[in-house]
Design a protein around this motif. Structure first.
Motif, PDB file in Angstrom:
ATOM      1  N   LYS A  60      47.942   2.897  29.788  1.00  0.00           N
ATOM      2  CA  LYS A  60      49.402   2.514  29.147  1.00  0.00           C
ATOM      3  C   LYS A  60      50.544   3.187  29.956  1.00  0.00           C
ATOM      4  O   LYS A  60      51.633   2.534  29.970  1.00  0.00           O
ATOM      5  N   LEU A  61      50.070   4.318  30.280  1.00  0.00           N
ATOM      6  CA  LEU A  61      51.335   5.109  31.091  1.00  0.00           C
ATOM      7  C   LEU A  61      51.736   4.370  32.311  1.00  0.00           C
ATOM      8  O   LEU A  61      53.011   4.215  32.702  1.00  0.00           O
ATOM      9  N   HIS A  62      50.653   4.018  33.095  1.00  0.00           N
ATOM     10  CA  HIS A  62      50.987   3.112  34.257  1.00  0.00           C
ATOM     11  C   HIS A  62      51.796   1.878  34.036  1.00  0.00           C
ATOM     12  O   HIS A  62      52.553   1.420  34.592  1.00  0.00           O
ATOM     13  N   GLU A  63      51.204   1.205  32.940  1.00  0.00           N
ATOM     14  CA  GLU A  63      51.801   0.074  32.278  1.00  0.00           C
ATOM     15  C   GLU A  63      53.274   0.281  31.972  1.00  0.00           C
ATOM     16  O   GLU A  63      54.366  -0.619  32.473  1.00  0.00           O
ATOM     17  N   ARG A  64      53.618   1.531  31.299  1.00  0.00           N
ATOM     18  CA  ARG A  64      55.062   1.762  30.966  1.00  0.00           C
ATOM     19  C   ARG A  64      55.655   1.830  32.380  1.00  0.00           C
ATOM     20  O   ARG A  64      57.032   1.543  32.363  1.00  0.00           O
ATOM     21  N   ALA A  65      55.210   2.323  33.439  1.00  0.00           N
ATOM     22  CA  ALA A  65      55.834   2.727  34.703  1.00  0.00           C
ATOM     23  C   ALA A  65      56.284   1.353  35.237  1.00  0.00           C
ATOM     24  O   ALA A  65      57.273   0.927  35.906  1.00  0.00           O
ATOM     25  N   GLU A 145      51.141  -1.423  39.588  1.00  0.00           N
ATOM     26  CA  GLU A 145      50.457  -2.620  38.982  1.00  0.00           C
ATOM     27  C   GLU A 145      48.928  -2.107  39.528  1.00  0.00           C
ATOM     28  O   GLU A 145      47.849  -2.178  38.853  1.00  0.00           O
ATOM     29  N   SER A 146      48.786  -1.745  40.875  1.00  0.00           N
ATOM     30  CA  SER A 146      47.410  -1.386  41.370  1.00  0.00           C
ATOM     31  C   SER A 146      47.052  -0.081  40.740  1.00  0.00           C
ATOM     32  O   SER A 146      45.620  -0.149  40.191  1.00  0.00           O
ATOM     33  N   TRP A 147      47.522   0.869  40.356  1.00  0.00           N
ATOM     34  CA  TRP A 147      47.036   1.894  39.493  1.00  0.00           C
ATOM     35  C   TRP A 147      46.625   1.679  37.995  1.00  0.00           C
ATOM     36  O   TRP A 147      45.462   1.981  37.706  1.00  0.00           O
ATOM     37  N   THR A 148      47.331   0.708  37.548  1.00  0.00           N
ATOM     38  CA  THR A 148      47.103   0.057  36.440  1.00  0.00           C
ATOM     39  C   THR A 148      45.760  -0.453  36.363  1.00  0.00           C
ATOM     40  O   THR A 148      44.958  -0.019  35.329  1.00  0.00           O
ATOM     41  N   GLU A 149      45.384  -1.331  37.333  1.00  0.00           N
ATOM     42  CA  GLU A 149      44.378  -2.109  37.347  1.00  0.00           C
ATOM     43  C   GLU A 149      43.323  -1.038  37.827  1.00  0.00           C
ATOM     44  O   GLU A 149      41.958  -1.200  37.172  1.00  0.00           O
ATOM     45  N   THR A 150      43.454  -0.025  38.395  1.00  0.00           N
ATOM     46  CA  THR A 150      42.209   0.870  38.758  1.00  0.00           C
ATOM     47  C   THR A 150      41.860   1.791  37.448  1.00  0.00           C
ATOM     48  O   THR A 150      40.599   1.682  37.394  1.00  0.00           O
TER      49      THR A 150
END
Length: 154
Positions: A60-65, A145-150
């Motif tokens: 969620k934090l990465h999605e927020r970014a 987006e890459s980190w979110t998927e990871t």
């Protein structure tokens, strides 16, 4: 300030009227704060985010970014530089939290920290030179987006 011994950064921060901020915790970064008008446009999950497992919070934090980077682009295109800077600082807070939570004793941790550091420096440049946003936006968005998927795969 992250580089508290840097006189140049202190002078720049003073000239830009940037105040020192503490490292926020993950729950604070996921939470909507009253008075942050315009910040964090997608709030559907925020109330439940506080009870989520850490891995889900990190997603969620990465999605927020990603959301914030999109808002930075939109606001920059609209000429709303000061509003865009609020989002830039918010993403910087996210990176500061992530870097403070990264185990740099491992190779993976060192690589993640270096990656976050690079994108933090890009955000500093965006803050100082908003004209860079248009050309660097896609790279920044793909990074988050890459980190979110990871994190989703873990």
């Amino acid at each position: 300030m992250i580089f508290s011994s840097s006189e140049l950064l202190k002078r720049i921060a003073s000239e830009l009227d940037v105040r020192q901020r503490r490292v926020k915790q993950i729950d604070e970064l996921l939470q909507w704060n009253e008075g942050d008008e315009g910040m964090n446009p997608h709030r559907a999950y925020q109330s439940s985010a506080l009870t989520m497992p850490l891995q889900v919070k990190l997603v969620k934090l990465h999605e927020r970014a990603v959301e914030c980077v999109e808002q930075i682009r939109i606001l920059n295109e609209q000429g709303e530089i000061m509003e865009a800077r609020k989002y830039i600082q918010y993403v910087q807070d996210i990176i500061t939290f992530l870097r403070s939570s990264t185990d740099s004793s491992t190779e993976a941790g060192k690589a993640a920290d270096a990656s976050y550091a690079f994108y933090y420096s890009m955000l500093v440049k965006w803050f100082l030179q908003p004209s860079l946003i248009a050309e660097q936006y896609q790279n920044m968005k793909e990074f988050w987006e890459s980190w979110t998927e990871t994190w989703k795969r873990l």
